[in-house]
Design an enzyme around this catalytic site. Structure first.
Site, short mmCIF file in Angstrom:
data_model
loop_
_atom_site.label_atom_id
_atom_site.label_comp_id
_atom_site.label_asym_id
_atom_site.label_seq_id
_atom_site.Cartn_x
_atom_site.Cartn_y
_atom_site.Cartn_z
N MET A 135 -17.58 179.05 -21.50
CA MET A 135 -17.39 180.32 -22.23
C MET A 135 -18.74 180.67 -22.84
O MET A 135 -18.99 180.46 -24.04
CB MET A 135 -16.31 180.13 -23.32
CG MET A 135 -14.90 180.08 -22.74
SD MET A 135 -13.71 179.36 -23.87
CE MET A 135 -13.87 177.64 -23.42
N ASP A 194 -4.62 179.08 -18.71
CA ASP A 194 -5.21 178.38 -19.86
C ASP A 194 -4.94 179.18 -21.13
O ASP A 194 -5.37 180.33 -21.25
CB ASP A 194 -6.72 178.26 -19.60
CG ASP A 194 -7.48 177.55 -20.71
OD1 ASP A 194 -6.85 176.98 -21.61
OD2 ASP A 194 -8.73 177.58 -20.65
N SER A 234 -6.55 169.72 -22.04
CA SER A 234 -7.80 170.26 -22.59
C SER A 234 -8.32 169.36 -23.70
O SER A 234 -7.67 169.18 -24.74
CB SER A 234 -7.57 171.67 -23.15
OG SER A 234 -8.73 172.08 -23.83
N HIS A 238 -15.02 174.54 -18.22
CA HIS A 238 -14.80 175.97 -18.46
C HIS A 238 -15.92 176.47 -19.37
O HIS A 238 -15.91 176.19 -20.57
CB HIS A 238 -13.41 176.13 -19.10
CG HIS A 238 -13.08 177.50 -19.55
ND1 HIS A 238 -12.00 177.77 -20.37
CD2 HIS A 238 -13.65 178.71 -19.28
CE1 HIS A 238 -11.94 179.07 -20.61
NE2 HIS A 238 -12.93 179.65 -19.97
N HIS A 288 -9.72 169.14 -18.60
CA HIS A 288 -10.31 170.47 -18.83
C HIS A 288 -11.28 170.35 -20.01
O HIS A 288 -10.90 169.90 -21.09
CB HIS A 288 -9.20 171.47 -19.12
CG HIS A 288 -9.64 172.88 -19.26
ND1 HIS A 288 -9.91 173.69 -18.17
CD2 HIS A 288 -9.86 173.65 -20.35
CE1 HIS A 288 -10.26 174.90 -18.60
NE2 HIS A 288 -10.25 174.90 -19.93
N MET A 300 -18.26 176.22 -25.43
CA MET A 300 -18.33 177.49 -26.16
C MET A 300 -19.71 177.63 -26.81
O MET A 300 -20.26 176.65 -27.31
CB MET A 300 -17.28 177.51 -27.26
CG MET A 300 -15.88 177.26 -26.74
SD MET A 300 -14.70 177.35 -28.10
CE MET A 300 -13.18 176.93 -27.25
N MET A 321 -7.06 183.53 -18.19
CA MET A 321 -6.87 183.18 -19.60
C MET A 321 -5.57 183.83 -20.09
O MET A 321 -5.39 185.04 -19.94
CB MET A 321 -8.04 183.68 -20.45
CG MET A 321 -9.36 182.94 -20.24
SD MET A 321 -9.26 181.15 -20.40
CE MET A 321 -8.62 180.94 -22.06
N ASP A 354 -13.82 172.45 -22.41
CA ASP A 354 -14.15 173.80 -22.86
C ASP A 354 -15.52 173.83 -23.51
O ASP A 354 -15.76 173.11 -24.49
CB ASP A 354 -13.12 174.25 -23.91
CG ASP A 354 -11.80 174.60 -23.27
OD1 ASP A 354 -11.79 175.44 -22.36
OD2 ASP A 354 -10.78 174.02 -23.69
C1 DX5 Z 1 -9.36 178.37 -25.31
C2 DX5 Z 1 -9.64 177.27 -24.33
C3 DX5 Z 1 -8.45 176.48 -23.96
C4 DX5 Z 1 -7.80 175.74 -25.10
C5 DX5 Z 1 -6.33 175.75 -24.81
O1 DX5 Z 1 -10.51 179.11 -25.48
O2 DX5 Z 1 -10.18 177.81 -23.13
O3 DX5 Z 1 -8.74 175.59 -22.89
O4 DX5 Z 1 -8.24 174.42 -25.22
O5 DX5 Z 1 -5.69 175.22 -25.90
P1 DX5 Z 1 -4.13 175.41 -26.12
O6 DX5 Z 1 -3.42 174.77 -24.97
O7 DX5 Z 1 -3.89 174.74 -27.42
O8 DX5 Z 1 -3.87 176.90 -26.18
ZN ZN Z 2 -10.36 176.47 -21.33
#
Ligand code: DX5
Ligand code: ZN
Length: 225
Positions: free
Chosen positions: A75, A182, A14, A73, A39, A43, A144, A41
């Site tokens: 969010m 994840d 990630s 991903h 990956h 947000m 998740m 992310d």
């Molecule tokens: C959290 C993200 C994850 C995050 C995971 O909202 O969706 O992808 O980067 O990070 P770790 O592996 O540190 O929990």
């Molecule tokens: Zn993620």
């Protein structure tokens, strides 16, 4: 029992846990290990209480020549407005959450029309049943294993039953979507998720802070049925 609709084991580091001042270098360090997925992310400060990257970041990573498979991903409370931008930016797979209210089927279909693979994501509090009607339409289901929004949180072991339930449905139906996990994934929790049926492992903190990232990657990708 041979779990034959399961996919090969994959690690998707990630980028959230990479160096935000040098994201292209962080992404390159993933490809340099011979890994195939990254990956990413996204947000919005609304669906989750944090902000991260936008489509311009994804486009810049692609323009910098990175050939990784971008597992994006989203969010977002209103993902429907951003699908096209991420597809154009160079995402290979776009996952959207089931929780917000929008036309899930329509958006998953649109992601595919735009030439990307599509995924559906469940928060820890969302039961597997919530996505059952979409399982014939996805390339990936993301469970998740922490409440989304931040890296570095602790894995929630209660999610193992949900992973096992989804894997059972996959075996029964013969579907071949990837089952991704994840949040808080280190080697131990990855193995527990693998045993429950997961095949695709997102790791942020555990990967980027590993004393030997190549070894971490090898350990995950060695999980075999
Ligand atoms: C959290 C993200 C994850 C995050 C995971 O909202 O969706 O992808 O980067 O990070 P770790 O592996 O540190 O929990
Ligand atoms: Zn993620």
């Amino acid at each position: 029992m041979v779990k034959n609709s399961r996919q090969s084991t994959l690690l998707a580091p990630s980028l959230l846990a990479g160096n935000h001042g040098a994201l292209a270098a962080s992404a390159d360090s993933v490809s340099a290990l011979g890994l195939k997925w990254l990956h990413v992310d996204i947000m919005d400060g609304h669906f989750v209480p944090n902000l991260s990257f936008g489509p311009a970041t994804v486009a810049a990573l692609r323009q910098a020549g990175n050939k990784l498979f971008f597992d994006t991903h989203l969010m977002l409370s209103e993902p429907q407005h951003y699908i096209e931008a991420f597809a154009k930016a160079g995402s290979n797979l776009i996952s959207v959450h089931i929780e917000p209210d929008y036309d899930h089927r329509g958006i998953l279909a649109k992601i595919r029309q735009l030439g990307c693979q599509c995924g559906i994501v469940l928060n820890p509090g969302t039961p597997a049943d919530a996505v059952e009607h979409l399982l014939d339409q996805v390339d990936l289901v993301l469970v998740m294993t922490v409440q989304p929004g931040f890296g570095g949180q602790s894995f929630q072991p209660q999610m193992l039953a949900k992973i096992a339930q989804l894997n059972d449905w996959r075996q029964q139906s013969g579907h071949t979507w990837r089952l991704e996990v994840d949040g808080g994934i280190d080697l131990q929790h990855a193995k527990e998720c693998f045993d429950a049926g997961a095949d695709t492992f997102v790791a942020g903190t555990a990967f980027f802070k590993a004393p030997d990232r190549a070894d971490f990657a090898r350990c995950i990708e060695q999980f075999a049925i």
